[in-house]
Design an enzyme around this catalytic site. Structure first.
Site, PDB file in Angstrom:
ATOM      1  N   ARG A  80     -34.306 -10.721  -8.066  1.00 10.48           N
ATOM      2  CA  ARG A  80     -33.438  -9.727  -8.702  1.00 10.48           C
ATOM      3  C   ARG A  80     -31.991 -10.042  -8.341  1.00 10.48           C
ATOM      4  O   ARG A  80     -31.664 -10.135  -7.150  1.00 10.48           O
ATOM      5  CB  ARG A  80     -33.820  -8.323  -8.229  1.00 10.48           C
ATOM      6  N   HIS A 124     -24.035  -3.751 -11.015  1.00 12.61           N
ATOM      7  CA  HIS A 124     -24.145  -3.443  -9.582  1.00 12.61           C
ATOM      8  C   HIS A 124     -22.713  -3.250  -9.060  1.00 12.61           C
ATOM      9  O   HIS A 124     -22.259  -3.971  -8.179  1.00 12.61           O
ATOM     10  CB  HIS A 124     -24.895  -4.559  -8.866  1.00 12.61           C
ATOM     11  N   GLU A 169     -28.320   1.992  -8.593  1.00 17.63           N
ATOM     12  CA  GLU A 169     -27.863   3.106  -7.755  1.00 17.63           C
ATOM     13  C   GLU A 169     -26.654   3.842  -8.335  1.00 17.63           C
ATOM     14  O   GLU A 169     -25.569   3.857  -7.714  1.00 17.63           O
ATOM     15  CB  GLU A 169     -27.547   2.608  -6.343  1.00 17.63           C
ATOM     16  N   ASN A 296     -35.057   2.136  -4.781  1.00 13.62           N
ATOM     17  CA  ASN A 296     -34.481   1.552  -3.564  1.00 13.62           C
ATOM     18  C   ASN A 296     -34.665   2.548  -2.436  1.00 13.62           C
ATOM     19  O   ASN A 296     -34.203   3.692  -2.533  1.00 13.62           O
ATOM     20  CB  ASN A 296     -32.979   1.282  -3.729  1.00 13.62           C
ATOM     21  N   TYR A 298     -34.373   3.038   1.826  1.00 11.07           N
ATOM     22  CA  TYR A 298     -33.981   2.512   3.142  1.00 11.07           C
ATOM     23  C   TYR A 298     -34.346   3.470   4.264  1.00 11.07           C
ATOM     24  O   TYR A 298     -34.758   3.050   5.329  1.00 11.07           O
ATOM     25  CB  TYR A 298     -32.473   2.240   3.172  1.00 11.07           C
ATOM     26  N   GLU A 355     -35.455  -2.501  -3.831  1.00 12.39           N
ATOM     27  CA  GLU A 355     -34.739  -2.849  -2.581  1.00 12.39           C
ATOM     28  C   GLU A 355     -35.396  -2.133  -1.417  1.00 12.39           C
ATOM     29  O   GLU A 355     -35.722  -0.940  -1.510  1.00 12.39           O
ATOM     30  CB  GLU A 355     -33.270  -2.392  -2.617  1.00 12.39           C
TER      31      GLU A 355
HETATM   32  O1  IFM Z   1     -26.005  -3.686   0.027  1.00 16.12           O
HETATM   33  C1  IFM Z   1     -26.487  -2.537  -0.587  1.00 16.12           C
HETATM   34  C2  IFM Z   1     -26.770  -2.799  -2.059  1.00 16.12           C
HETATM   35  O2  IFM Z   1     -25.645  -3.251  -2.720  1.00 16.12           O
HETATM   36  C3  IFM Z   1     -27.253  -1.544  -2.733  1.00 16.12           C
HETATM   37  N1  IFM Z   1     -28.330  -0.936  -2.005  1.00 16.12           N
HETATM   38  C4  IFM Z   1     -28.167  -0.761  -0.584  1.00 16.12           C
HETATM   39  C5  IFM Z   1     -27.760  -2.062   0.055  1.00 16.12           C
HETATM   40  C6  IFM Z   1     -27.623  -1.889   1.576  1.00 16.12           C
HETATM   41  O3  IFM Z   1     -26.647  -0.951   1.879  1.00 16.12           O
END
Ligand code: IFM
Length: 449
Positions: A80, A124, A169, A296, A298, A355
């Site tokens: 990606r 992005h 995002e 995504n 985290y 992600e």
């Molecule tokens: O680096 C970023 C990415 O550009 C978008 N998602 C989160 C990542 C980590 O912060």
């Protein structure tokens, strides 16, 4: 103690990595590329850590063949990447710049030749500065221009690309870029943030139309959202309500319009005055049917009631005793909870984890190895939770690590490293980390041993 149960993923599961144009490409003045809002922002004193910018970044624009070799050595099934709008239309409008399109054209061909599925993302965060000068995302016209940009890209690559992602995002673009001002274009204005939410979503809808009209039959289209699970800090009614408000702005504000064609009523009761005048067809355009949703993930958010924060009256806390990376709490169960929730509440045809990754301090040891064992533990525990969600019925079809390379982490500059491959930013030399070797094994075994 991490869970060590072996898990085999469904046959054909899409293992991959993700990157983005401004974070890795460099070559900001080459082949007719226009200026982006991130060029402007990162060169404005005080906006990024120690004034870091991405003029060179990981120099991927020149080293993409070497990076492709790294992808092959990882055994990736999917890559990606994002397309830099200012390379395609230097001013954001007008005919396509052939040299800009050619870069991605070569990349797509080379990926396919190696059996790696390209997953281009159209946006992005690197908006052409010329469009910012005309009002940027708060200006509805930008959404129309995005639809045309999508058409130009699809006309060139649509005969070979099987998976498209419109936006990455949009929450971050809207709120970090236009409310907090911590990201480009660095605006702090609630009205600009509300207009940006709506126009990004509208532009997504226009892009879906352009991509459908100019892609090969069967091409799949989705959007990538940064989603999270919001846990109340305590069991009190106040904190639970605060967590729901957080969920509204962080998750439902984007999921509801895309899947249900309406903004959530409770969020509009909070943020309605920030939003622009809408036109009758807007919600229909935004809710264009999708083939997949990109998630995504985290970390989670732990939320408490906090009247000091305007609109939302809530803030997050970082409970003591939990494990943290340089940026966030480490909470693998959250990805399970999130995938199950997205599936149950929105019934997407397919979910891709577009992600997931971690930044922890790492570096090259004297023998040349990068022993990033905390990254391995993070990925292992999250992949295990993705497997659990699949086992419980969620239609998750792929998992992409953020990121292939250490890169420009926006306002944090180069001090945050997310890569499976270490990049020495003085020489741009690449070194596969232990996590990269470990991930290659996961891909070979199609799961966790
Ligand atoms: O680096 C970023 C990415 O550009 C978008 N998602 C989160 C990542 C980590 O912060």
């Amino acid at each position: 103690m991490p869970d060590q149960t072996p898990i085999t993923f469904p046959q054909g599961f899409t293992w991959g990595v993700a990157t983005s144009s401004y974070q890795i490409e460099g070559a900001v003045n080459e082949d007719g590329r226009g200026v982006s809002i991130w060029d402007t922002f990162s060169h404005t004193p005080g906006k990024t850590y120690q004034g870091h910018h991405a003029d060179i970044a990981a120099d991927h624009y020149h080293r993409w063949r070497e990076d492709l070799d790294l992808m092959v050595s990882l055994g990736l099934k999917a890559y990606r990447f994002s397309i830099a709008w200012p390379r395609i239309q230097p001013d954001g409008v007008g005919p396509a710049n052939p040299a800009g399109l050619d870069f991605y054209d070569r990349l797509v061909d080379a990926l396919l030749e190696k059996g790696i599925e390209p997953f281009p993302t159209l946006y992005h965060w690197d908006l052409p500065q010329a469009l910012q000068d005309k009002g940027g995302w708060p200006n509805r016209e930008t959404a129309v221009h995005f639809g045309e940009y999508a058409r130009l890209v699809a006309k060139k690559l649509g005969d070979r690309v099987n998976y498209w992602i419109t936006h990455n995002e949009p929450w971050v673009m809207a709120f970090a870029g236009h409310f907090a001002g911590e990201h480009a274009p660095g605006i702090q204005d609630p009205l600009a943030a509300g207009a940006t939410v709506h126009h990004l979503l509208l532009s997504h809808g226009y892009a879906v139309e352009s991509l459908r009209a100019n892609s090969r039959p069967g091409a799949q289209i989705g959007i990538t959202l940064n989603l999270s699970v919001m846990h109340p800090a305590t069991d009190s009614d106040e904190d639970r309500a605060a967590a729901w408000r957080y969920d509204g702005i962080g998750n439902r504000l984007f999921l509801d319009p895309v899947f249900k064609g309406q903004y959530p009523a409770d969020v509009m009761a909070m943020l309605g005055p920030m939003f622009p005048q809408m036109q009758p067809d807007d919600m229909r355009i935004i809710a264009a049917p999708l083939d997949f949703i990109g998630v995504n993930y985290y970390s989670r958010s732990v939320v408490r009631h906090d009247p000091n924060f305007p609109f939302i009256e809530a803030s997050t806390i970082h409970p003591e005793g939990n494990e943290y990376s340089q940026m966030w709490e480490i909470y693998p169960e959250g990805i399970y909870e999130l995938l199950m929730r997205v599936w149950k509440d929105y019934q997407p045809k397919k979910i891709l984890v577009t992600e997931n990754g971690i930044c922890v301090p790492d570096g090259i040891d004297f023998d040349g190895r990068v022993r990033d064992y905390r990254r391995i533990a993070y990925l292992r525990d999250h992949i295990a939770q993705v497997g659990r969600a699949i086992g419980d019925g969620a239609p998750v079809d792929g998992y992409l690590v953020w990121s292939l390379l250490d890169n420009f982490e926006w306002a944090h500059g180069y001090r945050m490293r997310f890569g499976l491959v270490y990049v020495d930013f003085d020489t741009c030399q690449r070194t596969m980390k232990d996590s990269g070797r470990w991930y290659a094994k996961v891909i070979r075994q199609n799961g966790l041993s």
